[in-house]
Design an enzyme around this catalytic site. Structure first.
Site, PDB file in Angstrom:
ATOM      1  N   ASN A 165       0.803  -1.226   0.000  1.00  0.00           N
ATOM      2  CA  ASN A 165       0.000   0.000   0.000  1.00  0.00           C
ATOM      3  C   ASN A 165       0.833   1.272   0.000  1.00  0.00           C
ATOM      4  OD1 ASN A 165       0.671  -0.778   2.685  1.00  0.00           O
ATOM      5  ND2 ASN A 165      -0.886   0.607   3.489  1.00  0.00           N
ATOM      6  N   GLU A 263       4.482  -3.967  12.680  1.00  0.00           N
ATOM      7  CA  GLU A 263       3.452  -2.944  12.465  1.00  0.00           C
ATOM      8  C   GLU A 263       2.327  -3.636  11.729  1.00  0.00           C
ATOM      9  OE1 GLU A 263       0.992  -0.807  10.634  1.00  0.00           O
ATOM     10  OE2 GLU A 263       2.677  -0.178   9.382  1.00  0.00           O
ATOM     11  N   CYS A 297      -3.180   2.023   6.646  1.00  0.00           N
ATOM     12  CA  CYS A 297      -3.359   1.366   7.942  1.00  0.00           C
ATOM     13  C   CYS A 297      -3.763   2.334   9.041  1.00  0.00           C
ATOM     14  CB  CYS A 297      -2.095   0.609   8.330  1.00  0.00           C
ATOM     15  SG  CYS A 297      -0.620   1.655   8.445  1.00  0.00           S
ATOM     16  N   GLU A 471       8.701   2.251  14.306  1.00  0.00           N
ATOM     17  CA  GLU A 471       9.534   2.733  13.218  1.00  0.00           C
ATOM     18  C   GLU A 471       9.371   4.246  13.188  1.00  0.00           C
ATOM     19  OE1 GLU A 471       9.859  -0.747  10.011  1.00  0.00           O
ATOM     20  OE2 GLU A 471       7.886   0.186  10.063  1.00  0.00           O
TER      21      GLU A 471
END
Length: 493
Positions: A165, A263, A297, A471
């Protein structure tokens, strides 16, 4: 972008590169003997054939990363900074050409692709600047002539796995974080979007990154992860993707006592109070919801709107959704491109169908758009309860369920009821309420009167089943480092 490697020398007429693997500083088509087509989601046509890595290729990549780590981990931080900063500059120079590749293979609009690449360049630059600030500390000793030094050292070669994505932004976080810390990396980028990952690798190579420090492979995801994660050369795993896959990869890493950064998915609640400015908030939220066709997300994906403004909010939000021009991302007039693949279209059909069966009204949209490609209409649904699939599963598409609330205590329970906790948002004109709701929402990232939760300098990560570790920011750099204590006693009086 000029393609200079053997795998990409013959770019197609549409500017899409010839695809390949990058191992030990060289491009190749690998030894796997398998390939898969890369599909343009706007047309359904084939952009190119992507070779899969065989076992021999994966072994070469892991071995190359291990050998390169010995050199790169000893490279002065100032030189690592220079390489990362040069890579950032090259990405900015090539942004128009790479944005076209990104849009061709992923579908998002050219404007979104350019924005993503600019953000990826920022990440390379920020981590480059941070590489020279990997400070340790001295701990006062209880003993004479003794010094306790706490130092931060790179953990070792990293295996990193990325989704489709955000094919520039997500790999950039992993590549830049690892390189800044002094780690080497084997990147398994998404098979749907290989051209963008190749462009990042090209920028790093052209910036002077030594051979073997960054390796790029593609293939069957299960086969690649099952080979790389247990490999003795690999010291750490970083994964962005779905919760079920994250669980499996974490279990494999745990078997080798290897740290993970995960994640995973989310289902971000967004709370809209009756004291906020709808003229400002509605366009902001609609833009965030339908960005990248909802395949984000951290997109606001469960809307809880105060009863006093519910009807006005849903009417205005639906009007914004209906006005979005859906089409090929290469067309400057397009406001929302296609979904990435046929699986996402099928998922939207299942989610909207379930909502309709439960009596939830579709206000606008609700079906496919066009007769080719993977397009779905920007959709708004009145969510009359919290138990539909739309309210319990991450839509990851351009469908917005909008529910009503009237009681703060019940609202918090509803917003926090799912086992996910990646992002959450709230909008209010009250300072005290802003502080309270920011603390009450259980997520790794909370935006109050703001959507700015993903920046190079800030931590990006979730809680609960949305994963662990971060991150971005100094926390992202920490995840590629280990802490060592050196106690040294010097002989003498």
């Amino acid at each position: 972008m000029t393609q200079t490697h053997s795998a990409g020398a013959d770019a197609g007429a549409d500017g899409y590169p010839r695809l390949g693997l990058f191992i030990a500083g060289a491009w190749s088509e690998g030894t796997g003997g398998r390939s898969e087509p890369v599909i343009n989601p706007a047309t359904g046509g084939t952009l190119g054939l992507l070779p899969h890595a065989g076992t021999a290729d994966l072994e070469r990549a892991a071995t190359a990363a291990a050998a390169a780590f010995e050199r790169w981990s000893r490279t002065p931080a100032l030189e690592r900074k220079r390489v990362l900063n040069r890579a950032a500059a090259l990405l900015r120079q090539r942004i128009d050409a790479v944005a076209r590749i990104l849009t061709l293979e992923q579908g998002k609009t050219l404007a979104e692709s350019r924005g993503e690449l600019a953000a990826a360049a920022d990440i390379f630059e920020w981590y480059g600047d941070e590489a020279v600030r990997l400070y340790g500390r001295l701990v006062p000793s209880r003993l004479p002539n003794t010094e306790h030094r706490v130092v931060r050292e790179p953990i070792g070669p990293v295996a990193a796995f990325c989704p489709w994505n955000f094919p520039a932004l997500t790999p950039a976080r992993k590549i830049a974080g690892a390189l800044a810390a002094g780690c080497s990396i084997v990147l398994k980028a998404a098979e749907e979007t290989p051209g963008t990952a190749m462009a990042l690798v090209e920028a790093c190579r052209d910036a002077g990154l030594p051979d073997g420090v960054l390796n790029l492979v593609f293939g069957n995801p299960a086969e690649v992860s099952e080979f790389l994660i247990p490999h003795p050369a690999i010291a750490k795993v970083s994964f962005t993707g779905s919760i079920p896959v994250g669980r499996r990869l974490a279990a494999m890493a745990a078997d080798g006592v290897k740290p993970c950064t995960l994640e995973l998915g989310g289902h971000a609640p967004v709370v809209v109070y009756d004291d906020c400015d709808l003229d400002e908030v509605v366009p902001m939220l609609a833009g965030a919801k339908y960005r990248n066709a909802g395949q984000v997300c951290i997109a606001p994906s469960r809307f809880f709107v105060h009863g006093a403004v519910y009807e006005r909010f849903i009417d205005r939000f639906a009007a914004h959704a209906a006005a979005i021009a859906v089409g090929d991302g290469l067309d400057p007039a397009t406001g929302m491109g296609p979904m990435a693949n046929a699986r996402r279209v099928a998922a939207m059909e299942r989610l909207v169908g379930d909502a309709q069966e439960r009596g939830h009204a579709v206000v606008t949209g609700g079906g496919r758009a066009g007769n080719r490609g993977f397009f779905w209409q920007p959709t708004v649904v009145r969510a009359s309860d919290d138990d539909s699939l739309l309210m319990t599963e991450e839509p990851f598409g351009p469908v917005a369920p909008i529910a009503r609330f009237d009681d703060d205590a019940d609202l918090v329970r509803r917003a926090n009821r799912l086992p996910f906790g990646l992002a959450a948002y709230a909008f209010t004109g009250s300072r005290s309420r802003a502080r309270w709701i920011g603390q009450a929402l259980k997520a790794g990232m909370v935006g109050v009167n703001s959507l700015a939760v993903s920046l190079a300098e800030t931590p990006f990560g979730g809680v609960k089943q949305s994963g662990y570790g971060s991150e971005g920011g100094t926390e992202g750099l920490d995840s590629y480092l280990v802490t060592k204590l050196i106690t040294e006693t010097v002989p003498g009086p």
